[in-house]
Design an enzyme around this catalytic site. Sequence first.
Site, PDB file in Angstrom:
ATOM      1  N   VAL A 119       0.833  -1.207   0.000  1.00  0.00           N
ATOM      2  CA  VAL A 119       0.000   0.000   0.000  1.00  0.00           C
ATOM      3  C   VAL A 119       0.865   1.253   0.000  1.00  0.00           C
ATOM      4  O   VAL A 119       0.590   2.226  -0.719  1.00  0.00           O
ATOM      5  CB  VAL A 119      -0.959  -0.008   1.211  1.00  0.00           C
ATOM      6  N   GLU A 151      -9.825   6.944   6.134  1.00  0.00           N
ATOM      7  CA  GLU A 151     -10.721   6.424   5.099  1.00  0.00           C
ATOM      8  C   GLU A 151     -10.368   5.001   4.689  1.00  0.00           C
ATOM      9  O   GLU A 151     -11.246   4.170   4.468  1.00  0.00           O
ATOM     10  CB  GLU A 151     -10.665   7.340   3.864  1.00  0.00           C
ATOM     11  N   VAL A 171     -11.442   1.035   6.498  1.00  0.00           N
ATOM     12  CA  VAL A 171     -12.640   0.212   6.324  1.00  0.00           C
ATOM     13  C   VAL A 171     -12.991   0.132   4.842  1.00  0.00           C
ATOM     14  O   VAL A 171     -13.148   1.161   4.174  1.00  0.00           O
ATOM     15  CB  VAL A 171     -13.843   0.778   7.111  1.00  0.00           C
ATOM     16  N   GLY A 196     -11.330  -0.644   2.138  1.00  0.00           N
ATOM     17  CA  GLY A 196     -10.367  -0.291   1.105  1.00  0.00           C
ATOM     18  C   GLY A 196     -10.714   0.919   0.269  1.00  0.00           C
ATOM     19  O   GLY A 196     -10.573   2.057   0.703  1.00  0.00           O
ATOM     20  N   ILE A 208     -13.673   1.897  -0.978  1.00  0.00           N
ATOM     21  CA  ILE A 208     -15.010   2.495  -0.881  1.00  0.00           C
ATOM     22  C   ILE A 208     -14.946   3.695   0.061  1.00  0.00           C
ATOM     23  O   ILE A 208     -14.524   3.550   1.213  1.00  0.00           O
ATOM     24  CB  ILE A 208     -16.043   1.482  -0.352  1.00  0.00           C
ATOM     25  N   GLY A 215      -2.840 -15.315  -2.570  1.00  0.00           N
ATOM     26  CA  GLY A 215      -2.438 -14.146  -1.795  1.00  0.00           C
ATOM     27  C   GLY A 215      -3.594 -13.417  -1.135  1.00  0.00           C
ATOM     28  O   GLY A 215      -3.399 -12.361  -0.516  1.00  0.00           O
ATOM     29  N   ASP A 222     -11.184  -9.284  11.664  1.00  0.00           N
ATOM     30  CA  ASP A 222     -10.988  -8.135  10.778  1.00  0.00           C
ATOM     31  C   ASP A 222     -12.295  -7.355  10.617  1.00  0.00           C
ATOM     32  O   ASP A 222     -12.317  -6.120  10.726  1.00  0.00           O
ATOM     33  CB  ASP A 222     -10.491  -8.626   9.422  1.00  0.00           C
ATOM     34  N   LYS A 250     -13.669  -3.387  11.893  1.00  0.00           N
ATOM     35  CA  LYS A 250     -14.267  -2.443  10.956  1.00  0.00           C
ATOM     36  C   LYS A 250     -15.680  -2.039  11.362  1.00  0.00           C
ATOM     37  O   LYS A 250     -16.052  -0.863  11.255  1.00  0.00           O
ATOM     38  CB  LYS A 250     -14.267  -3.055   9.554  1.00  0.00           C
ATOM     39  N   GLY A 292      -6.282  -4.096  -1.823  1.00  0.00           N
ATOM     40  CA  GLY A 292      -5.428  -3.966  -3.007  1.00  0.00           C
ATOM     41  C   GLY A 292      -4.588  -2.706  -2.935  1.00  0.00           C
ATOM     42  O   GLY A 292      -4.919  -1.744  -2.235  1.00  0.00           O
TER      43      GLY A 292
END
Length: 474
Positions: free
Chosen positions: A39, A174, A177, A179, A181, A231, A245, A249, A352
């Site tokens: 990232v 941002e 939570v 990614g 969106i 992955g 996870d 969130k 991603g």
Amino acid sequence: VVIAKAKNSKKPTPTPTIMSPSTHLARPLRIGMIGAGTVGGGVYELIMNRLGGGNSSSNPTSETSPPATATPIITKICVRDASKPRDFHIDASSTQIVTDVQSILNDSEIDLVIEVAGGVTFAKDAVYASLKSGKSVVTANKALIAENLEEIVDLVNEVNDNGDTKQSVKFGYEASVCGGIPIIHTLQSVYKGDIINEVMGICNGTTNYMLGKMEDGMDYDEVLKEAQDLGFAEADPAADVEGYDVRAKIAILAKLAFGTIVPLETIPCMGITNISVVDFAYAKSMGCTIKLIGTAVRQSQFGEHDGALSVYVSPKLVPNDHLLASTTGPGNAVVIDSANLGTASYTGPGAGRYPTANSIVADVMRVAENTCPILPFPLSSNIEVDNDYVSAFYIRISFQDGLGIVRNVGELAMSQGVSIHSILQQPITDRMAADTVVTTEACKLSQVKALCALIEKEDYALSSPMCMPLISDY
């Protein structure tokens, strides 16, 4: 009539233009980034290449930014190993690689810190120190935020003198939570004049991918290995498959939507490890699919959605015509039910390099444009929290066939105040190992757990019953 000019007349002296502060070229927004992984590499590329950060020394504003906007430039990156090869190009003329985080924290020229290192120890210390030193922070670290929500809110308020706008740090999250969106910004701004009743989200792409493959017929172990090979899943997949996870969130979304801090350890959390292809066969017969969903909902006490707040994570049976049912693969989706908008959905990539980096850069630009909220969590409330939530439930019972099983289940349900809505039975092919499904009317989680514990003790039960809430109209 022709009026001749005087021979010695001069051109009128132009009125001087007075430039307001907003028309001056802004000083670059200097950034220190902690972490340079997948990232972090995406963030660097977007800021330095696409936003013109790499040219900030010669051109303080980029062509894509208005003149009043400070162009962001990453001047330092802190990593563990400076000699490690990176999969992105770092401009040495603009950016310095350091291995001591103090080099960023003590640099008075740095205005903002991006934390993409992960973890909840080193990252926490770095984030807190950054805020205390007057630097804004942007992070994608949902575990850090969820585990320290109250401390972070208090620290930002303290640094900003409880809302004094003269000198304020900003806290952007941002990317923590869903990614790519923009759900955090949406809840911070779009719903200011609204009342939210419920937030439900598919917030983990790994488990959504796995459940989709299981719906196609793959068993759990097989699809987990495939997800790890691709992955999507870590070598230790517990954070994903056990629901931790998603729990972090939905705790963040609950604070944003309802203003209430719900401690992580109090949130009921069930993952997908007990889901089997048998459950998908029953779900299909019911016109449903199965999704791992984080939920924050106001229960109804005297009226509609006027009761306590319930926050939980669980697989759910979702009708095929529901907005969440169509989210496939590693995608994410959030559905919000509110007084003004009714039901609205937000979908997109949940993880991603570039989707997550895009959300981080969006926060950076809000800081640069001075549009990032001073209060990262605008709402504060004292709504009662009751995580013994109410729902209709699906209960799958694995049993050895015999007489009186259905009657016994009915009697046990009655003893716990659980009303049975339906009983489903696939054709029995092995009398020594069969399954049946009971769906209930709306009842409390504690009632269903007590019922399952009683069924497990019966001689016909082969294992503890598998139960999960279902989205229904009854």
